[in-house]
Design a protein around this motif. Structure first.
Motif, PDB file in Angstrom:
ATOM      1  N   GLY A 106      20.477  -5.909  17.442  1.00 19.58           N
ATOM      2  CA  GLY A 106      19.293  -6.212  16.643  1.00 19.58           C
ATOM      3  C   GLY A 106      18.193  -6.734  17.543  1.00 19.58           C
ATOM      4  N   ARG A 107      17.070  -7.093  16.943  1.00 18.69           N
ATOM      5  CA  ARG A 107      15.938  -7.544  17.755  1.00 18.69           C
ATOM      6  C   ARG A 107      16.262  -8.794  18.558  1.00 18.69           C
ATOM      7  NH1 ARG A 107      12.457  -3.539  18.710  1.00 18.69           N
ATOM      8  NH2 ARG A 107      12.065  -2.356  16.809  1.00 18.69           N
ATOM      9  N   GLN A 108      17.075  -9.683  17.993  1.00 17.38           N
ATOM     10  CA  GLN A 108      17.371 -10.936  18.685  1.00 17.38           C
ATOM     11  C   GLN A 108      18.867 -11.211  18.793  1.00 17.38           C
ATOM     12  OE1 GLN A 108      14.511 -13.598  16.400  1.00 17.38           O
ATOM     13  NE2 GLN A 108      14.039 -14.218  18.514  1.00 17.38           N
ATOM     14  N   PHE A 109      19.668 -10.166  18.746  1.00 15.34           N
ATOM     15  CA  PHE A 109      21.107 -10.379  18.906  1.00 15.34           C
ATOM     16  C   PHE A 109      21.764  -9.115  19.437  1.00 15.34           C
ATOM     17  CE2 PHE A 109      20.791  -8.609  14.639  1.00 15.34           C
ATOM     18  CZ  PHE A 109      21.827  -7.675  14.617  1.00 15.34           C
ATOM     19  N   ILE A 110      22.862  -9.324  20.155  1.00 14.35           N
ATOM     20  CA  ILE A 110      23.761  -8.232  20.543  1.00 14.35           C
ATOM     21  C   ILE A 110      25.181  -8.773  20.411  1.00 14.35           C
ATOM     22  CG2 ILE A 110      23.521  -8.809  23.000  1.00 14.35           C
ATOM     23  CD1 ILE A 110      24.054  -5.779  23.556  1.00 14.35           C
ATOM     24  N   ILE A 111      26.023  -8.026  19.718  1.00 16.57           N
ATOM     25  CA  ILE A 111      27.398  -8.439  19.441  1.00 16.57           C
ATOM     26  C   ILE A 111      28.319  -7.348  19.967  1.00 16.57           C
ATOM     27  CG2 ILE A 111      29.081  -9.061  17.659  1.00 16.57           C
ATOM     28  CD1 ILE A 111      26.600  -9.714  15.860  1.00 16.57           C
ATOM     29  N   THR A 112      29.226  -7.714  20.870  1.00 15.01           N
ATOM     30  CA  THR A 112      30.201  -6.759  21.406  1.00 15.01           C
ATOM     31  C   THR A 112      31.576  -7.077  20.833  1.00 15.01           C
ATOM     32  OG1 THR A 112      30.557  -8.154  23.363  1.00 15.01           O
ATOM     33  CG2 THR A 112      28.911  -6.409  23.539  1.00 15.01           C
ATOM     34  N   VAL A 113      32.231  -6.029  20.355  1.00 16.71           N
ATOM     35  CA  VAL A 113      33.547  -6.164  19.722  1.00 16.71           C
ATOM     36  C   VAL A 113      34.506  -5.241  20.460  1.00 16.71           C
ATOM     37  CG1 VAL A 113      34.870  -5.933  17.594  1.00 16.71           C
ATOM     38  CG2 VAL A 113      32.475  -6.659  17.491  1.00 16.71           C
ATOM     39  N   ARG A 114      35.510  -5.825  21.118  1.00 10.32           N
ATOM     40  CA  ARG A 114      36.455  -5.032  21.915  1.00 10.32           C
ATOM     41  C   ARG A 114      37.775  -4.861  21.182  1.00 10.32           C
ATOM     42  NH1 ARG A 114      38.327  -7.135  26.433  1.00 10.32           N
ATOM     43  NH2 ARG A 114      37.595  -9.272  26.135  1.00 10.32           N
ATOM     44  N   HIS A 115      38.263  -3.611  21.199  1.00 15.91           N
ATOM     45  CA  HIS A 115      39.581  -3.280  20.645  1.00 15.91           C
ATOM     46  C   HIS A 115      40.371  -2.539  21.734  1.00 15.91           C
ATOM     47  CE1 HIS A 115      38.684  -4.326  16.457  1.00 15.91           C
ATOM     48  NE2 HIS A 115      37.498  -3.749  16.630  1.00 15.91           N
ATOM     49  N   GLY A 116      41.556  -3.030  22.072  1.00 13.15           N
ATOM     50  CA  GLY A 116      42.434  -2.317  22.991  1.00 13.15           C
ATOM     51  C   GLY A 116      41.907  -2.163  24.396  1.00 13.15           C
ATOM     52  N   SER A 117      40.938  -2.957  24.789  1.00 10.83           N
ATOM     53  CA  SER A 117      40.359  -2.871  26.135  1.00 10.83           C
ATOM     54  C   SER A 117      40.856  -4.045  26.963  1.00 10.83           C
ATOM     55  CB  SER A 117      38.832  -2.884  26.071  1.00 10.83           C
ATOM     56  OG  SER A 117      38.279  -2.933  27.364  1.00 10.83           O
ATOM     57  N   GLU A 118      41.405  -3.750  28.150  1.00 12.44           N
ATOM     58  CA  GLU A 118      41.928  -4.802  29.020  1.00 12.44           C
ATOM     59  C   GLU A 118      40.835  -5.434  29.886  1.00 12.44           C
ATOM     60  OE1 GLU A 118      45.005  -3.025  31.286  1.00 12.44           O
ATOM     61  OE2 GLU A 118      46.311  -2.633  29.561  1.00 12.44           O
ATOM     62  N   ARG A 119      39.720  -4.748  30.073  1.00 18.80           N
ATOM     63  CA  ARG A 119      38.642  -5.281  30.915  1.00 18.80           C
ATOM     64  C   ARG A 119      37.760  -6.213  30.083  1.00 18.80           C
ATOM     65  NH1 ARG A 119      34.853  -1.498  33.349  1.00 18.80           N
ATOM     66  NH2 ARG A 119      34.614  -2.923  35.086  1.00 18.80           N
ATOM     67  N   THR A 120      37.687  -7.473  30.508  1.00 20.16           N
ATOM     68  CA  THR A 120      36.835  -8.424  29.811  1.00 20.16           C
ATOM     69  C   THR A 120      35.387  -8.271  30.278  1.00 20.16           C
ATOM     70  OG1 THR A 120      37.011 -10.210  31.438  1.00 20.16           O
ATOM     71  CG2 THR A 120      38.816  -9.991  29.831  1.00 20.16           C
ATOM     72  N   HIS A 121      34.474  -8.879  29.531  1.00 20.10           N
ATOM     73  CA  HIS A 121      33.059  -8.852  29.875  1.00 20.10           C
ATOM     74  C   HIS A 121      32.625 -10.124  30.590  1.00 20.10           C
ATOM     75  CE1 HIS A 121      32.267  -5.760  26.412  1.00 20.10           C
ATOM     76  NE2 HIS A 121      32.899  -5.243  27.448  1.00 20.10           N
ATOM     77  N   ALA A 122      33.597 -10.970  30.970  1.00 23.05           N
ATOM     78  CA  ALA A 122      33.243 -12.249  31.600  1.00 23.05           C
ATOM     79  C   ALA A 122      32.489 -12.035  32.905  1.00 23.05           C
ATOM     80  CB  ALA A 122      34.500 -13.079  31.833  1.00 23.05           C
ATOM     81  N   ASP A 123      33.002 -11.148  33.760  1.00 25.91           N
ATOM     82  CA  ASP A 123      32.322 -10.884  35.034  1.00 25.91           C
ATOM     83  C   ASP A 123      30.932 -10.311  34.811  1.00 25.91           C
ATOM     84  OD1 ASP A 123      34.555 -11.783  36.331  1.00 25.91           O
ATOM     85  OD2 ASP A 123      35.380  -9.783  36.721  1.00 25.91           O
ATOM     86  N   LEU A 124      30.833  -9.395  33.846  1.00 18.95           N
ATOM     87  CA  LEU A 124      29.535  -8.800  33.541  1.00 18.95           C
ATOM     88  C   LEU A 124      28.554  -9.872  33.077  1.00 18.95           C
ATOM     89  CD1 LEU A 124      27.660  -6.381  33.003  1.00 18.95           C
ATOM     90  CD2 LEU A 124      28.702  -6.206  30.736  1.00 18.95           C
ATOM     91  N   ARG A 125      28.989 -10.748  32.189  1.00 19.61           N
ATOM     92  CA  ARG A 125      28.098 -11.790  31.674  1.00 19.61           C
ATOM     93  C   ARG A 125      27.634 -12.705  32.815  1.00 19.61           C
ATOM     94  NH1 ARG A 125      27.384 -14.354  26.434  1.00 19.61           N
ATOM     95  NH2 ARG A 125      28.951 -12.958  25.541  1.00 19.61           N
ATOM     96  N   GLN A 126      28.567 -13.094  33.686  1.00 19.95           N
ATOM     97  CA  GLN A 126      28.195 -13.957  34.811  1.00 19.95           C
ATOM     98  C   GLN A 126      27.196 -13.275  35.726  1.00 19.95           C
ATOM     99  OE1 GLN A 126      31.830 -15.113  36.725  1.00 19.95           O
ATOM    100  NE2 GLN A 126      32.586 -16.293  34.969  1.00 19.95           N
ATOM    101  N   ARG A 127      27.423 -11.976  35.969  1.00 19.17           N
ATOM    102  CA  ARG A 127      26.507 -11.255  36.853  1.00 19.17           C
ATOM    103  C   ARG A 127      25.108 -11.157  36.245  1.00 19.17           C
ATOM    104  NH1 ARG A 127      29.132  -6.731  37.262  1.00 19.17           N
ATOM    105  NH2 ARG A 127      27.770  -5.317  36.121  1.00 19.17           N
ATOM    106  N   LEU A 128      25.046 -10.891  34.948  1.00 20.68           N
ATOM    107  CA  LEU A 128      23.745 -10.775  34.302  1.00 20.68           C
ATOM    108  C   LEU A 128      23.027 -12.117  34.244  1.00 20.68           C
ATOM    109  CD1 LEU A 128      24.528  -8.350  31.327  1.00 20.68           C
ATOM    110  CD2 LEU A 128      23.441  -7.822  33.498  1.00 20.68           C
ATOM    111  N   GLU A 129      23.786 -13.186  34.093  1.00 24.15           N
ATOM    112  CA  GLU A 129      23.156 -14.506  34.002  1.00 24.15           C
ATOM    113  C   GLU A 129      22.555 -14.935  35.332  1.00 24.15           C
ATOM    114  OE1 GLU A 129      26.132 -17.078  32.421  1.00 24.15           O
ATOM    115  OE2 GLU A 129      25.862 -16.381  30.352  1.00 24.15           O
ATOM    116  N   THR A 130      22.961 -14.292  36.428  1.00 24.39           N
ATOM    117  CA  THR A 130      22.351 -14.587  37.730  1.00 24.39           C
ATOM    118  C   THR A 130      21.089 -13.763  37.978  1.00 24.39           C
ATOM    119  OG1 THR A 130      23.701 -12.935  38.874  1.00 24.39           O
ATOM    120  CG2 THR A 130      24.617 -15.161  38.691  1.00 24.39           C
TER     121      THR A 130
END
Length: 325
Positions: A106-130
């Motif tokens: 949406g204009r002011q939100f993004i929601i990611t919903v993972r099913h059956g995926s072993e790769r987390t988004h933690a590294d991605l989030r940390q990289r983007l926050e830098t």
């Protein structure tokens, strides 16, 4: 909230991470213009998605799609919101398994919903926050980053298959294909065909994000989705190349086996021809007729043996010269 479901949630202001958020319905979130929230969930129940639907006005059909399994990637619009489904892939032995990442935008939100995926988004989030310069671009930049992260996950899968295929290709000229080798070839061909069918709609999703006028995707960010499309095309090219290599390995294996059988057949035919000479001569003199020529010749036995050996030797040399022996 169960930590196994709600992974992370944070408000971003001016491209930088601000306060964290959770799904407590009694707690209010405050947004300024340009702020957005990024929430990540894993294997959520309907209850959690209903809370988000009430808070962000998510479409009921999008909620239903996020709870069910999709076989192919897709992109749908619901008013001023986007709903994107991307497929993740992993390899176990010769079997590829697939997960799913559903993304509400949406204009002011993004929601990611993972099913059956072993790769987390933690590294991605940390990289983007830098990289606050990119995060200032808003939710479309995060959407691009998530899709690119999913596509990057295809690389290790393809590389693992390439290693096995190159190993098969390297030994097919020296060692006949075994039953297990043939089983591996057909298993990979089947998995790559299925993977290729999944890549085509992924290309379509990235192309639509790049070329169509969609909500939440500003024109300045469309080139980012061209980068995603290029990555998918490179993966598709590698998949098609692997399918060609597997096809050629199998065909070469068949040709080499036919060649080996042909060599054995020629050798058997040559030895059969050589052995036919003494067999025929011995067969004639083994018929025990009374009036046969040279029956009473003193050195006839030795003459016949010398004739047999001479003819067999000439045949052997002849077959050796034409490489049948």
């Amino acid at each position: 909230m169960d930590g196994a479901v709600f992974v992370a949630g944070r408000i971003y202001r001016d491209g930088r991470a601000a306060e964290p958020v959770d799904l407590d319905q009694s707690r209010e979130w405050t947004f300024d213009r340009g702020d957005f929230v990024w929430i990540g969930l894993v294997e959520p129940r309907e209850k959690e998605l209903r809370i988000l639907a009430d808070r962000f006005g998510l479409h009921p059909l999008a909620i239903e799609h996020a709870l069910s399994e999709h076989r192919l990637p897709k992109l749908e619009t619901y008013g001023d919101q986007l709903f994107v489904v991307a497929r993740t892939a992993s390899l176990t032995g010769q079997e590829m398994s697939y997960g799913e990442t559903a993304i509400f935008v949406g204009r002011q939100f993004i929601i990611t919903v993972r099913h059956g995926s072993e790769r987390t988004h933690a590294d991605l989030r940390q990289r983007l926050e830098t990289f606050p310069e990119g995060m200032r671009s808003g939710v479309a930049y995060v959407l691009h980053a998530v899709l690119d992260y999913v596509v990057d996950g295809y690389g290790p899968v393809i590389e693992a298959i390439e290693e096995e295929v190159l190993s098969l290709e390297g030994r097919v000229l020296d060692v006949p294909l075994s039953k297990d080798d043939v089983r591996v070839i057909f298993a990979y061909r089947r998995q790559l065909a299925r993977f290729g069918r999944m890549l085509q709609p992924t290309l379509e999703v990235s192309a639509r994000l790049q070329h169509l006028d969609l909500p939440c995707v500003e024109p300045a960010l469309k080139p980012y989705f061209r980068d995603v499309e290029d990555h998918v095309r490179r993966v598709a090219g590698r998949v098609e190349g692997l399918r060609d290599v597997l096809r050629s390995v199998f065909e070469i294996g068949l040709l080499m086996e036919q060649q080996r059988q042909s060599v054995v057949t020629r050798k058997l035919a040559a030895w059969a021809a050589i052995l036919a000479i003494p067999t025929a001569i011995a067969g004639v003199y083994g018929m025990n007729f009374e009036y046969m020529p040279e029956l009473h010749l003193r050195y006839g036995y030795y003459v016949v043996l010398i004739c047999m050996l001479t003819i067999c030797g000439l045949l052997y040399l002849r077959f050796k010269r034409i490489e049948w022996l």
